[in-house]
Design a protein around this motif. Sequence first.
Motif, PDB file in Angstrom:
ATOM      1  N   ILE A   1       9.365  26.545  74.861  1.00  0.00           N
ATOM      2  CA  ILE A   1      10.434  26.054  73.989  1.00  0.00           C
ATOM      3  C   ILE A   1      11.469  25.341  74.844  1.00  0.00           C
ATOM      4  O   ILE A   1      12.151  25.957  75.658  1.00  0.00           O
ATOM      5  CB  ILE A   1      11.084  27.218  73.204  1.00  0.00           C
ATOM      6  CG1 ILE A   1      10.020  27.963  72.381  1.00  0.00           C
ATOM      7  CG2 ILE A   1      12.182  26.690  72.293  1.00  0.00           C
ATOM      8  CD1 ILE A   1      10.556  29.191  71.678  1.00  0.00           C
ATOM      9  N   LEU A   2      11.556  24.031  74.663  1.00  0.00           N
ATOM     10  CA  LEU A   2      12.500  23.192  75.394  1.00  0.00           C
ATOM     11  C   LEU A   2      13.608  22.720  74.465  1.00  0.00           C
ATOM     12  O   LEU A   2      13.514  22.845  73.250  1.00  0.00           O
ATOM     13  CB  LEU A   2      11.786  21.972  75.978  1.00  0.00           C
ATOM     14  CG  LEU A   2      10.754  22.191  77.087  1.00  0.00           C
ATOM     15  CD1 LEU A   2      10.100  20.871  77.436  1.00  0.00           C
ATOM     16  CD2 LEU A   2      11.408  22.802  78.304  1.00  0.00           C
ATOM     17  N   GLY A   3      14.625  22.127  75.059  1.00  0.00           N
ATOM     18  CA  GLY A   3      15.714  21.575  74.265  1.00  0.00           C
ATOM     19  C   GLY A   3      17.037  21.742  74.966  1.00  0.00           C
ATOM     20  O   GLY A   3      17.191  22.577  75.869  1.00  0.00           O
ATOM     21  N   ALA A   4      18.000  20.947  74.546  1.00  0.00           N
ATOM     22  CA  ALA A   4      19.330  21.017  75.141  1.00  0.00           C
ATOM     23  C   ALA A   4      20.006  22.335  74.781  1.00  0.00           C
ATOM     24  O   ALA A   4      19.602  23.026  73.839  1.00  0.00           O
ATOM     25  CB  ALA A   4      20.180  19.840  74.664  1.00  0.00           C
ATOM     26  N   THR A   5      21.030  22.682  75.536  1.00  0.00           N
ATOM     27  CA  THR A   5      21.788  23.894  75.255  1.00  0.00           C
ATOM     28  C   THR A   5      22.381  23.833  73.849  1.00  0.00           C
ATOM     29  O   THR A   5      22.815  22.783  73.384  1.00  0.00           O
ATOM     30  CB  THR A   5      22.915  24.067  76.305  1.00  0.00           C
ATOM     31  OG1 THR A   5      23.594  25.281  76.063  1.00  0.00           O
ATOM     32  CG2 THR A   5      23.911  22.910  76.271  1.00  0.00           C
ATOM     33  N   GLY A   6      22.338  24.944  73.146  1.00  0.00           N
ATOM     34  CA  GLY A   6      22.922  25.003  71.810  1.00  0.00           C
ATOM     35  C   GLY A   6      22.038  24.504  70.683  1.00  0.00           C
ATOM     36  O   GLY A   6      22.523  24.280  69.573  1.00  0.00           O
ATOM     37  N   THR A   7      20.739  24.356  70.927  1.00  0.00           N
ATOM     38  CA  THR A   7      19.844  23.882  69.863  1.00  0.00           C
ATOM     39  C   THR A   7      19.075  25.012  69.187  1.00  0.00           C
ATOM     40  O   THR A   7      18.315  24.767  68.251  1.00  0.00           O
ATOM     41  CB  THR A   7      18.841  22.848  70.405  1.00  0.00           C
ATOM     42  OG1 THR A   7      18.180  23.380  71.558  1.00  0.00           O
ATOM     43  CG2 THR A   7      19.533  21.546  70.760  1.00  0.00           C
ATOM     44  N   GLY A   8      19.237  26.241  69.669  1.00  0.00           N
ATOM     45  CA  GLY A   8      18.587  27.372  69.009  1.00  0.00           C
ATOM     46  C   GLY A   8      17.327  27.867  69.685  1.00  0.00           C
ATOM     47  O   GLY A   8      16.493  28.511  69.041  1.00  0.00           O
ATOM     48  N   LYS A   9      17.177  27.598  70.978  1.00  0.00           N
ATOM     49  CA  LYS A   9      15.958  28.005  71.684  1.00  0.00           C
ATOM     50  C   LYS A   9      15.772  29.524  71.680  1.00  0.00           C
ATOM     51  O   LYS A   9      14.671  30.025  71.421  1.00  0.00           O
ATOM     52  CB  LYS A   9      15.989  27.490  73.133  1.00  0.00           C
ATOM     53  CG  LYS A   9      16.023  25.980  73.265  1.00  0.00           C
ATOM     54  CD  LYS A   9      15.873  25.524  74.706  1.00  0.00           C
ATOM     55  CE  LYS A   9      17.000  25.994  75.593  1.00  0.00           C
ATOM     56  NZ  LYS A   9      18.303  25.392  75.230  1.00  0.00           N
ATOM     57  N   THR A  10      16.842  30.254  71.960  1.00  0.00           N
ATOM     58  CA  THR A  10      16.748  31.721  72.010  1.00  0.00           C
ATOM     59  C   THR A  10      16.382  32.285  70.639  1.00  0.00           C
ATOM     60  O   THR A  10      15.518  33.162  70.527  1.00  0.00           O
ATOM     61  CB  THR A  10      18.084  32.330  72.487  1.00  0.00           C
ATOM     62  OG1 THR A  10      18.385  31.842  73.796  1.00  0.00           O
ATOM     63  CG2 THR A  10      18.005  33.838  72.510  1.00  0.00           C
ATOM     64  N   LYS A  11      17.011  31.775  69.593  1.00  0.00           N
ATOM     65  CA  LYS A  11      16.730  32.233  68.223  1.00  0.00           C
ATOM     66  C   LYS A  11      15.257  32.061  67.881  1.00  0.00           C
ATOM     67  O   LYS A  11      14.602  32.994  67.403  1.00  0.00           O
ATOM     68  CB  LYS A  11      17.602  31.463  67.238  1.00  0.00           C
ATOM     69  CG  LYS A  11      17.333  31.748  65.760  1.00  0.00           C
ATOM     70  CD  LYS A  11      18.275  30.936  64.889  1.00  0.00           C
ATOM     71  CE  LYS A  11      17.893  30.991  63.411  1.00  0.00           C
ATOM     72  NZ  LYS A  11      17.992  32.354  62.866  1.00  0.00           N
ATOM     73  N   LEU A  12      14.708  30.872  68.151  1.00  0.00           N
ATOM     74  CA  LEU A  12      13.306  30.621  67.820  1.00  0.00           C
ATOM     75  C   LEU A  12      12.379  31.484  68.673  1.00  0.00           C
ATOM     76  O   LEU A  12      11.372  32.007  68.175  1.00  0.00           O
ATOM     77  CB  LEU A  12      12.972  29.143  68.039  1.00  0.00           C
ATOM     78  CG  LEU A  12      11.505  28.745  67.771  1.00  0.00           C
ATOM     79  CD1 LEU A  12      11.136  29.023  66.306  1.00  0.00           C
ATOM     80  CD2 LEU A  12      11.263  27.281  68.107  1.00  0.00           C
ATOM     81  N   SER A  13      12.696  31.661  69.948  1.00  0.00           N
ATOM     82  CA  SER A  13      11.818  32.445  70.822  1.00  0.00           C
ATOM     83  C   SER A  13      11.701  33.884  70.328  1.00  0.00           C
ATOM     84  O   SER A  13      10.603  34.459  70.330  1.00  0.00           O
ATOM     85  CB  SER A  13      12.341  32.426  72.260  1.00  0.00           C
ATOM     86  OG  SER A  13      13.572  33.113  72.385  1.00  0.00           O
ATOM     87  N   VAL A  14      12.809  34.462  69.874  1.00  0.00           N
ATOM     88  CA  VAL A  14      12.779  35.839  69.366  1.00  0.00           C
ATOM     89  C   VAL A  14      11.977  35.913  68.072  1.00  0.00           C
ATOM     90  O   VAL A  14      11.179  36.845  67.873  1.00  0.00           O
ATOM     91  CB  VAL A  14      14.214  36.363  69.160  1.00  0.00           C
ATOM     92  CG1 VAL A  14      14.191  37.717  68.451  1.00  0.00           C
ATOM     93  CG2 VAL A  14      14.945  36.476  70.495  1.00  0.00           C
ATOM     94  N   GLU A  15      12.167  34.940  67.203  1.00  0.00           N
ATOM     95  CA  GLU A  15      11.421  34.928  65.939  1.00  0.00           C
ATOM     96  C   GLU A  15       9.920  34.823  66.189  1.00  0.00           C
ATOM     97  O   GLU A  15       9.122  35.517  65.536  1.00  0.00           O
ATOM     98  CB  GLU A  15      11.901  33.762  65.066  1.00  0.00           C
ATOM     99  CG  GLU A  15      13.318  33.959  64.531  1.00  0.00           C
ATOM    100  CD  GLU A  15      13.843  32.730  63.799  1.00  0.00           C
ATOM    101  OE1 GLU A  15      14.850  32.868  63.072  1.00  0.00           O
ATOM    102  OE2 GLU A  15      13.248  31.638  63.953  1.00  0.00           O
ATOM    103  N   LEU A  16       9.503  33.981  67.107  1.00  0.00           N
ATOM    104  CA  LEU A  16       8.076  33.824  67.412  1.00  0.00           C
ATOM    105  C   LEU A  16       7.524  35.064  68.107  1.00  0.00           C
ATOM    106  O   LEU A  16       6.381  35.478  67.847  1.00  0.00           O
ATOM    107  CB  LEU A  16       7.855  32.585  68.278  1.00  0.00           C
ATOM    108  CG  LEU A  16       8.163  31.235  67.625  1.00  0.00           C
ATOM    109  CD1 LEU A  16       7.892  30.090  68.605  1.00  0.00           C
ATOM    110  CD2 LEU A  16       7.346  31.035  66.354  1.00  0.00           C
ATOM    111  N   ALA A  17       8.313  35.648  68.999  1.00  0.00           N
ATOM    112  CA  ALA A  17       7.861  36.853  69.701  1.00  0.00           C
ATOM    113  C   ALA A  17       7.634  38.003  68.723  1.00  0.00           C
ATOM    114  O   ALA A  17       6.661  38.757  68.849  1.00  0.00           O
ATOM    115  CB  ALA A  17       8.882  37.251  70.765  1.00  0.00           C
ATOM    116  N   LYS A  18       8.515  38.135  67.733  1.00  0.00           N
ATOM    117  CA  LYS A  18       8.353  39.180  66.720  1.00  0.00           C
ATOM    118  C   LYS A  18       7.138  38.899  65.842  1.00  0.00           C
ATOM    119  O   LYS A  18       6.375  39.807  65.504  1.00  0.00           O
ATOM    120  CB  LYS A  18       9.623  39.267  65.866  1.00  0.00           C
ATOM    121  CG  LYS A  18      10.819  39.842  66.619  1.00  0.00           C
ATOM    122  CD  LYS A  18      12.107  39.686  65.835  1.00  0.00           C
ATOM    123  CE  LYS A  18      12.099  40.481  64.552  1.00  0.00           C
ATOM    124  NZ  LYS A  18      13.397  40.368  63.829  1.00  0.00           N
TER     125      LYS A  18
END
Length: 500
Positions: free
Chosen positions: A17-34
Amino acid sequence: MALRSVILSSRIPMVIILGATGTGKTKLSVELAKKFWTEIISADSMQIYKGLDVVTAKASVEEREAAPHHLLDILEPHQNFTVVDFRNRALKIIDHLTEQGKIPIIVGGTNYYIESIVYKILVEDTDDSESLLWDRSRRKRDLDDHDAENEASSSSKKSNTEASSSESELIEDETAKKVPETENDSSVNEESMDPEKEKIKIQLQADVDNEKNFTNEEIHEKLKAIDPVMAARLHPNNRRKVLRSIEVWLKTRRLHSEILAEQKLSEGQLRRPGSTVIFWLKCEQSVHDERLNARVDAMLQEGLIQELLDFHDRHNKQRIKDGSPPDYTKGVFQTLGFKEFHNYLMLTEEERNSEEGNKLLAESIENMKIGTRRYARRQNKMVRGRFLDHPTREVPPIYELNTTNLSQWDTEVRYKAIQIIQSYINDSPCNYEPLKSEINEEKKKIDGNSRNYCSVCERIILGDKTYEIHLQSYRHMKVLKKKRRLEQANQTFVEKMSNT
């Protein structure tokens, strides 16, 4: 459990998951991991350090409880960490997850960390992935001593955000940390038997071990004597890189310039071809700018100022009192916030509470917002330049996910990402197309698209310039020498047979 069975019996992609800071990378990573019962690997060069949870925007306690995270909070602020260290640890975790049938999810904004696991960058593997290359080095240098003094004039001109924008240079530089062993190579063994060259090596090793006795210019001259090409690329004041290049020759008897030239031949090859999926989170620029400003405001509410003050007192205050210049180009001190708030952090408590202190605080906050917006633009530019539109690299499937409208997050981001991963796992048709590379004509001219076949190595080389480098490479010369020895042996055998 059913989902796990499907994954175990199907292809397991490495999801990035790439992208600039503040685009929601952490949010998406947790959702996919779950969703996929898996774990997350952080690829952020600042979040790897302990502390500064607010300013580095680490995953919250709740997010870490929702999915296991790796490579977060593993280093003390004074430790040095290289891209080689990251790559060695990350690949070990990726292999371990894959063996369990889990999808590795890598998330972060440090693009050169991501490059090191996506592409076959020529950096050394090591079995001991739990110790740092810098800590294992026989001759540990003190960056806060004369080395920092020699580089202070040039380093102070670089901003903390600029320090993370030279991905290719950083990766090339790390090849000098550890390079492939060549003890079994005949050319090295032959050279080691030359008494004169062995004498030069012993003397040079002694000089490097006692490098504090030599000026930058003298060290640079020693490199020039063995590798004039590399010496021409490095400024004498760049003492650390000059010393590393000398160490490459001392260890392998190969020129650092030749090793870097060889790197160009393989750095464009994917490490996991057919098994890499990249999500690029994008946000419309004006919306993103507003979001980043609001993010800084939220950090202030979460205790950003106190966090910086506490960290400054523990790790930076005494250094400055001792007369060492502040260095915001190394380690965790590159974090956005330190440089911008430096003048404010230097004030006494009474001065901070004054009108002048409040004015300086407001300026620091505005500078951080400006720096964050600029950094985000550079991150996006790097994603396109280093992954999507690189003229000599294989391009893995890269899917753009639009995070502009947060009310449409589920349909435009989460569900879309899940469907893409599931189609890959099940080897079924996907409703979404990856981005297409758009390399302009100028970039094509740099290396060309011609196909050249090397009959010696029996491989196809793309690009005339790359082919020229290949013909002069150590690998090509080694294969050529081996084939010539075999031809000579066959000829000798034929002659003996004809005489009997």
